[in-house]
Design a protein around this motif. Structure first.
Motif, PDB file in Angstrom:
ATOM      1  N   GLY A 213       8.074   0.982  10.797  1.00 10.26           N
ATOM      2  CA  GLY A 213       7.406   1.498  11.999  1.00 10.26           C
ATOM      3  C   GLY A 213       5.901   1.310  11.928  1.00 10.26           C
ATOM      4  O   GLY A 213       5.267   0.879  12.884  1.00 10.26           O
ATOM      5  N   LEU A 214       5.333   1.605  10.745  1.00 15.04           N
ATOM      6  CA  LEU A 214       3.886   1.456  10.560  1.00 15.04           C
ATOM      7  C   LEU A 214       3.470   0.000  10.738  1.00 15.04           C
ATOM      8  O   LEU A 214       2.469  -0.306  11.400  1.00 15.04           O
ATOM      9  CB  LEU A 214       3.479   1.923   9.163  1.00 15.04           C
TER      10      LEU A 214
ATOM     11  N   ILE B  30      14.540   5.718  13.170  1.00 16.94           N
ATOM     12  CA  ILE B  30      13.404   6.275  12.431  1.00 16.94           C
ATOM     13  C   ILE B  30      13.324   7.776  12.699  1.00 16.94           C
ATOM     14  O   ILE B  30      13.638   8.231  13.801  1.00 16.94           O
ATOM     15  CB  ILE B  30      12.091   5.593  12.877  1.00 16.94           C
ATOM     16  N   ARG B  31      12.916   8.523  11.695  1.00 19.09           N
ATOM     17  CA  ARG B  31      12.787   9.975  11.896  1.00 19.09           C
ATOM     18  C   ARG B  31      11.947  10.240  13.134  1.00 19.09           C
ATOM     19  O   ARG B  31      10.848   9.722  13.274  1.00 19.09           O
ATOM     20  CB  ARG B  31      12.104  10.601  10.680  1.00 19.09           C
TER      21      ARG B  31
ATOM     22  N   LEU C 226       0.826  -1.210   0.000  1.00 14.62           N
ATOM     23  CA  LEU C 226       0.000   0.000   0.000  1.00 14.62           C
ATOM     24  C   LEU C 226       0.860   1.259   0.000  1.00 14.62           C
ATOM     25  O   LEU C 226       0.478   2.273  -0.594  1.00 14.62           O
ATOM     26  CB  LEU C 226      -0.947  -0.003   1.200  1.00 14.62           C
ATOM     27  N   SER C 227       2.019   1.209   0.657  1.00 11.97           N
ATOM     28  CA  SER C 227       2.886   2.390   0.689  1.00 11.97           C
ATOM     29  C   SER C 227       3.425   2.692  -0.701  1.00 11.97           C
ATOM     30  O   SER C 227       3.538   3.859  -1.090  1.00 11.97           O
ATOM     31  CB  SER C 227       4.063   2.165   1.636  1.00 11.97           C
ATOM     32  N   GLN C 228       3.772   1.639  -1.451  1.00 12.13           N
ATOM     33  CA  GLN C 228       4.279   1.879  -2.811  1.00 12.13           C
ATOM     34  C   GLN C 228       3.223   2.588  -3.653  1.00 12.13           C
ATOM     35  O   GLN C 228       3.538   3.418  -4.495  1.00 12.13           O
ATOM     36  CB  GLN C 228       4.653   0.551  -3.499  1.00 12.13           C
TER      37      GLN C 228
ATOM     38  N   ASN D  32       9.558   6.381   3.856  1.00 11.98           N
ATOM     39  CA  ASN D  32      10.701   5.541   3.491  1.00 11.98           C
ATOM     40  C   ASN D  32      10.547   4.175   4.158  1.00 11.98           C
ATOM     41  O   ASN D  32       9.580   3.916   4.867  1.00 11.98           O
ATOM     42  CB  ASN D  32      12.012   6.235   3.864  1.00 11.98           C
ATOM     43  N   PHE D  33      11.538   3.295   3.914  1.00 10.44           N
ATOM     44  CA  PHE D  33      11.384   1.919   4.406  1.00 10.44           C
ATOM     45  C   PHE D  33      11.344   1.857   5.921  1.00 10.44           C
ATOM     46  O   PHE D  33      10.642   1.038   6.503  1.00 10.44           O
ATOM     47  CB  PHE D  33      12.500   1.018   3.855  1.00 10.44           C
TER      48      PHE D  33
END
Lengths: 577, 577
Positions: B419-420, B475-476, B400-402, B413-414
């Motif tokens: 994290g998600l 992670i950010r 879904l992210s792509q 990003n990956f």
């Protein structure tokens, strides 16, 4: 304003509609008692005819599942709307107390429900009343009890509450028993015990009804606190008398030991209530020592502990009202020093809010249930109840005041006494107690009708007329001063002087005990119960209190007007520059 | 601190004692079911022997009458104590999320109750959960929803919530059905519909569990809002899938019309929820226009209307969570401008407080019920459920992210995607849904056990390990700025510029719609809903917001330290002199 009225009517219709909905529903709801039943939408356009029922329904409806919380919320909303409505046309509330208006609205709603043959709401069962609706009101009264005037008048309050209530109960009970002996009235089947039981129920002055009236008028502090205190503290007497007479109502003969046990029980009920209250109050204060890391749930403890005190007292059938008041008075001082100011604001606002809502609902339901309950009307009994309730109250205040006046610094003059007697409104407690009567009493419905008559009479006639009368006979009005540090210092000095003089004369008045308690409080209680227990002078604490009041007042400015109020940001700036 | 632990143990004993009390009581309570039974005190020293029973009792006790509110209060108190305890030793909560600790305490209490053969509390029936315990949490989430980041990411949130949940449900359901075909595992009696139903239950990410973990870590705003939003908004999908599959579970054949009706139902559920929410939100805002004379009950309307929105939605089986969130978001802006600042503080604090308590209780009961419920253990089914839940979640986010990344200003990003995926904790909603399953499903107990296994696994293993992993893979982190007027002005200017450029290019992005809504809001909504509807620039409104924050911060200073804070009284003085 017109829009608002329409909104209110809409809600009325909504309640009405719900009632009808409910009546047409039982068949449908009975066949599908599962938790999440899927059934076709059976109101409005029928999206799927019966033969297609096997398909997945797009609309479903399940009213019984949400009925209890939904109706509860609607009732509260209706009562709140009524309250808003009165205050929009606030000319009404100057002359007619809110309690009367609420009962009237309740009567109208009750009439509507009666005409559509709707069952009365189950909300005013005596259990619901005593376990859920009364505690918020008592907490409100206890938490905002003016401590100083109360402790200065505590003797008088207790005198009226205990002896006055006994006097009224026995007086009304015996007089009504005398009336029952006349054959013309057809009341011979009511025996002495039942009359005394009814007397005990009808003699309790209700703090809510009385306060509702007195708060607006602004009579002097002494009269106010005595009415207030009497209403709150006669609970212990009423509970004992009620239990004793309802116990005796089943017995043919009364032994003398029962009377002694009754007196013993009175002390157990009163002392037990105070004990539980103080205990839970201290535990609550102690708990808030540790809540500085969980500020979100801080206010919760005030509600939980006071409710626990009430419930435990109810469980042991001791005076739950006394327990709750004592708990609130005990913890208030310590809790408010421990918690953050935001929590403090929240606690105060929520206590007030819950109290107001309960009070509103109670008067409202009183109106509703008046219409929907079963009545037995007997002119003689009801009229004589009214007359005796009035006479014995007046006589009681007159006699008791003569006894207590010599001990008071400011004695009650005749005008004050009239105010005390006339302000003895009966209210919801009396109403709830009469519904608690066991069904073994034959003339229960007559007692219910007579109680409602007394309540309606006192709340409406006395409640509406008290304001003009107080203004006409010119009773001493409120003597509250603006609290300033200057006044406080002078009062404090005077107290010390009086205390010293009394010590020289060898008298121990309440100044002496106040001094002793202060020392005990500073040395022991504050150390245990407060997180930050620096011994501080009470002048500093008064200063803090005034500042908190100030901060809250600033917060009270409506959001839209904050630019008008002095800006906090800029103020702080001014100070630091 | 030692004292506190003792207090906590005392309460534990108290609950234990209560349990035993309850067990020894039924005989006594059954014989006296009247409202106010007078019966001798049957614990502690027997004051009156049996033969003197006819006398007036001095002590009485009636536990069944107060049982429900009393035990409810005790549970809340116990949970609150646990919360205080964790924060006293706050080193624990850094590494182990509070939810894990609460479940652990719940497991211990459940173990105690199991060992004394106590019935589990009736509190976590699915009706109680959905009607009373979930609404405060959703209100809390909706009321404090960060509006700007949410609306900036609304597309992504909906994409994950709708498509992601569908993906997970169908993926897990089909894979588990495949597993059921192997004879070795003894699961052949679970058919496709039941597997899909279970898949729908287990695929809903829980906002509470996820937030509890993510709030502490401080990941970047985008990841946070997507996890948050997904948890809140997948409710619509879950409700539809649950109803559809539990409807289909009874049918032998599935027609194609059912699938279309299912899709139609999804839109009804989602749109209906939003519609009810907006409607009740506006009515609430409109009502607070008139409450300036009844400040005490002002906060009540926020709670009543949002609860009504929730209940009405529940009644029609549309998404009640959506209704409540929309109601909270809609009314917040207008209500907070209409009410006094004190009411505003109270509303916020009480919303937070109720949310916190509900959340605490839910995790706590989750632990208790894990022990006391009936289980059916099947290694294969439970292990494969765990594995599939993990795999499908990971795959889903990846795919879904792509698809969504090209449309995002800041793509995931990956690391964000990890994290998600890893933050997709399952929680109480899943737990409550599985208990709602009808008893016609043979392997209900297996489903219950498998759900609990997934919840415990995700909350404990993923919940505890997520912090170290997030810190390790870097992670950010949070990118929240301190809100100042300067930042606001620049953001506003940039938005206008972007809006203009887009207009030139012929694109209509969310800036365009934001602008349109702003105009509509200023011209119509504010006039209807606000009492004081002067059109004001949003810079002024931000300034007001900052000032309110400031005032609340001042109130937050503990009472004892107010002398340290700048004095409001003197500040005001400085300004006026």
């Amino acid at each position: 304003k017109v829009v608002f009225c329409m909104l209110f009517l809409l809600l009325l219709c909504c309640v009405g509609g719900k009632c009808e909905l409910q009546e047409t529903k039982p068949a449908a709801s009975a066949e599908l008692p599962t938790v999440n039943p899927i059934k076709p939408f059976d109101h409005g356009p029928q999206a799927f005819p019966e033969e297609e029922r096997a398909n997945l329904p797009v609309f479903t409806m399940d009213y019984p599942r949400i009925q209890v919380p939904f109706e509860f919320t609607l009732w509260i909303l209706l009562a709140s709307f009524a309250k808003i409505g009165f205050h929009i046309y606030h000319k009404i509330t100057i002359w007619i107390p809110e309690s009367c208006l609420l009962i009237s609205i309740g009567l109208i709603v009750g009439g509507i429900m009666y005409s559509v043959k709707e069952e009365p709401p189950a909300v005013l069962s005596s259990n619901v009343f005593f376990l859920y609706m009364l505690p918020p009101i008592i907490l409100d009264s206890g938490y905002f009890m003016p401590t100083r005037p109360f402790f200065e008048n505590v003797g008088t309050v207790l005198w009226y509450a205990v002896v006055g209530t006994l006097w009224n109960s026995i007086g009304i009970g015996l007089s009504l028993f005398a009336i029952c002996q006349f054959e013309v009235f057809g009341l011979q089947d009511i025996n002495l015990q039942e009359n005394l039981l009814f007397g005990a129920i009808i003699s309790a002055v209700d703090p809510v009804a009385a306060l509702n009236v007195f708060e607006d008028i602004g009579v002097n502090e002494q009269t106010y606190i005595v009415i207030f205190g009497e209403g709150l503290f006669n609970d212990a007497v009423t509970v004992v008398l009620y239990n004793m007479f309802s116990f005796l109502a089943d017995l043919p003969i009364v032994e003398s030991t029962d009377v002694f046990l009754g007196v013993a029980r009175f002390f157990v009920v009163a002392a037990g209530g105070v004990l539980f209250g103080v205990l839970f109050g201290f535990v609550a204060a102690f708990t808030t020592r540790f809540t500085h890391n969980v500020r979100q749930i801080e206010p919760l403890f005030v509600f939980m502990y006071s409710y626990l005190a009430y419930l435990v007292a109810e469980c042991f059938a001791i005076s739950s009202v006394l327990a709750l008041i004592t708990c609130a008075i005990t913890m208030k001082y310590y809790v408010e020093e421990n918690v953050s100011q935001r929590s403090c604001t929240t606690i105060r606002h929520v206590v007030k809010m819950l109290g107001t809502v309960s009070e509103t609902l109670i008067f409202f339901f009183l109106g509703v249930v008046t219409i929907t309950t079963e009545h037995e009307w007997n002119w003689a009994y009801i009229l004589f109840t009214l007359v005796f309730a009035f006479i014995w109250r007046g006589l009681g205040i007159l006699v008791l005041s003569q006894i207590v006046n010599p001990f008071r610094t400011i004695p009650f003059n005749f005008k004050d006494q009239f105010g005390l007697a006339y302000g003895g409104l009966r209210g919801a407690i009396c109403f709830a107690l009469v519904f608690t009567l066991p069904d073994t009493i034959n003339r229960k419905n007559l007692f219910v009708t007579a109680s409602i008559a007394v309540i309606i009479f006192t709340v409406f006639i006395q409640g509406i007329s008290i304001r003009p009368i107080v203004e006409y006979i010119n009773i001493r009005k409120t003597n509250k001063d603006l609290m300033t540090i200057n006044v406080e210092i002078h009062t404090r000095v005077m107290e010390h002087v009086v205390c010293g003089i009394e010590d020289l004369c060898g008298q121990w008045s309440h100044y002496y005990w106040k001094d002793k308690f202060k020392k005990f409080n500073d040395r022991i209680l504050r150390r245990i119960l407060l997180r930050d227990n620096r011994a501080e002078s009470s002048i500093v604490s008064l200063y803090k209190k005034l500042e908190l009041q100030n901060a809250i007042d600033i917060l009270d400015t409506p959001m839209g007007d904050i630019s008008a109020a002095p800006s906090l940001v800029s103020l702080r700036y001014v100070l630091f520059v």
